[in-house]
Design an enzyme around this catalytic site. Structure first.
Site, PDB file in Angstrom:
ATOM      1  N   ASP A 109       0.935  -1.156  -0.197  1.00  0.00           N
ATOM      2  CA  ASP A 109       0.193   0.004  -0.199  1.00  0.00           C
ATOM      3  C   ASP A 109       0.824   1.377   0.060  1.00  0.00           C
ATOM      4  OD1 ASP A 109      -2.212   1.424  -0.037  1.00  0.00           O
ATOM      5  OD2 ASP A 109      -2.933   0.681   2.169  1.00  0.00           O
ATOM      6  N   GLY A 110       0.302   2.198  -0.380  1.00  0.00           N
ATOM      7  CA  GLY A 110       0.884   3.551  -0.645  1.00  0.00           C
ATOM      8  C   GLY A 110       1.686   3.967  -1.885  1.00  0.00           C
ATOM      9  N   ASN A 111       1.550   3.318  -2.766  1.00  0.00           N
ATOM     10  CA  ASN A 111       2.081   3.777  -4.210  1.00  0.00           C
ATOM     11  C   ASN A 111       1.667   5.198  -4.523  1.00  0.00           C
ATOM     12  OD1 ASN A 111       3.354   1.032  -4.258  1.00  0.00           O
ATOM     13  ND2 ASN A 111       1.900   0.453  -5.655  1.00  0.00           N
ATOM     14  N   GLY A 112       0.414   5.318  -4.488  1.00  0.00           N
ATOM     15  CA  GLY A 112      -0.447   6.632  -4.858  1.00  0.00           C
ATOM     16  C   GLY A 112       0.220   7.834  -4.154  1.00  0.00           C
TER      17      GLY A 112
ATOM     18  N   HIS B  80       2.951   3.311  -8.878  1.00  0.00           N
ATOM     19  CA  HIS B  80       3.026   1.905  -9.058  1.00  0.00           C
ATOM     20  C   HIS B  80       4.179   1.282  -9.660  1.00  0.00           C
ATOM     21  CE1 HIS B  80      -1.032   1.764  -7.611  1.00  0.00           C
ATOM     22  NE2 HIS B  80      -1.454   2.566  -8.611  1.00  0.00           N
TER      23      HIS B  80
ATOM     24  N   SER C 152      -7.176  -5.608  -6.216  1.00  0.00           N
ATOM     25  CA  SER C 152      -8.092  -6.479  -5.575  1.00  0.00           C
ATOM     26  C   SER C 152      -9.470  -6.247  -6.288  1.00  0.00           C
ATOM     27  CB  SER C 152      -8.409  -5.670  -4.098  1.00  0.00           C
ATOM     28  OG  SER C 152      -9.142  -4.344  -4.387  1.00  0.00           O
TER      29      SER C 152
ATOM     30  N   GLU D 165     -11.954  -4.976  -5.564  1.00  0.00           N
ATOM     31  CA  GLU D 165     -12.294  -3.546  -5.316  1.00  0.00           C
ATOM     32  C   GLU D 165     -11.677  -2.711  -6.158  1.00  0.00           C
ATOM     33  OE1 GLU D 165     -11.955  -5.859  -2.588  1.00  0.00           O
ATOM     34  OE2 GLU D 165     -14.116  -6.319  -2.729  1.00  0.00           O
TER      35      GLU D 165
ATOM     36  N   LEU E 210      11.311 -20.443  -3.994  1.00  0.00           N
ATOM     37  CA  LEU E 210      10.233 -19.411  -3.257  1.00  0.00           C
ATOM     38  C   LEU E 210       9.049 -19.647  -4.514  1.00  0.00           C
ATOM     39  CD1 LEU E 210      10.497 -15.891  -2.096  1.00  0.00           C
ATOM     40  CD2 LEU E 210       8.993 -16.312  -3.663  1.00  0.00           C
TER      41      LEU E 210
END
Ligand code: FPP
Length: 242
Positions: A24-27, A41, A69, A71, A135
């Site tokens: 979160d927090g790219n914007g 992004h 997401s 949403e 991974l």
């Protein structure tokens, strides 16, 4: 001649078997710099590459990355299209190196509404990396925890499994993450304290680690710190401390 000194990280005593990351927090990262949100992004993708590399080096077996997401369709069309393009470009650019590093890419979520070209690139990346075992990276793209559980229930009904045979194991086996360990640590950046429909079932006993940093600034040191913090948590799973 000076040689770049690789920072060494002391081995971790307890390693989560599955780490979920809400990037979160790219914007806000972009806005802080007077740049368009998509630039944030892009910086997020750069960071994703670094953190996946860190995951490989530190020995984390499974990482799930919340990239889009169910949403996120509500965002302005230009941003939605930008995120789709970014995923396609990132797969093109990054997949060979991820493959060399032993990363197995998987997708979780609903592919149906994505364009055919994006679907085929995702499928090609999954196919190319399917035998890698250093991974596992689940890319949650058009993913929602409620949507995942709904899809699992539908499938269970389709298979006509009798109600008395429906156990937690049966539900686990119908989730996108079937066969993977439960998520033990969920990292969320940018200081937000929300689950946002991420790994609702798998994260029932996850430890949360909230970082105030925006995702593009959450580097290997920060990732290591989150893993260290996990090692210090007293996990009781509803019981009492031993
Ligand atoms: C949240 O930041 C981030 C997203 C909705 C997308 C996360 C995506 C990436 C890290 C890059 C895309 C990855 C792939 C593989 C395509 P935000 O936009 O909600 O930031 P804000 O809360 O500051 O506005």
């Amino acid at each position: 001649m000076s040689k770049a000194v690789e920072k060494t990280y002391p081995p971790l005593l307890k390693l989560p078997q599955h780490v979920g990351i809400i990037m979160d927090g790219n914007g806000r990262w972009a806005r802080q710099r007077g740049m368009p949100r998509l630039r944030g992004h892009r910086a997020g993708v750069e960071n994703l590459r670094r953190v996946l590399q860190a995951g490989v080096e530190l020995g984390v077996p499974v990482v799930t990355l919340y990239a889009f997401s169910t949403e996120n369709w509500r965002r302005p069309e230009v941003e939605v299209r930008g995120l789709m393009r970014l995923l396609a470009e990132s797969l093109d650019k990054e997949v060979d190196e991820l493959h060399r590093n032993g990363v197995q890419l998987r997708h979780i979520g609903d592919l149906a509404p994505l364009s055919d070209i994006l679907k085929s690139r995702i499928q090609a990346a999954i196919e190319l990396t399917k035998n890698n075992n250093r991974l596992v990276a689940n890319i949650a793209f058009n993913y929602g925890g409620r949507q995942e559980i709904t899809a699992a229930v539908r499938q269970i009904v389709r298979e006509q499994i009798p109600p008395e045979d429906i156990t937690e194991d049966v539900i686990n086996a119908h989730l996108y993450t079937a066969g993977q360990p439960p998520v033990e640590l969920i990292i969320r950046t940018s200081g937000e304290f929300r689950v946002s429909n991420f790994l609702l079932w798998q994260g029932a006993y996850a430890e949360y680690y909230i970082s105030p940093l925006y995702w593009p600034d959450f580097d290997k040191d920060e990732f290591y710190k989150a893993l260290q913090a996990f090692g210090q948590r007293d996990r009781r799973f509803g019981g009492v401390s031993g």
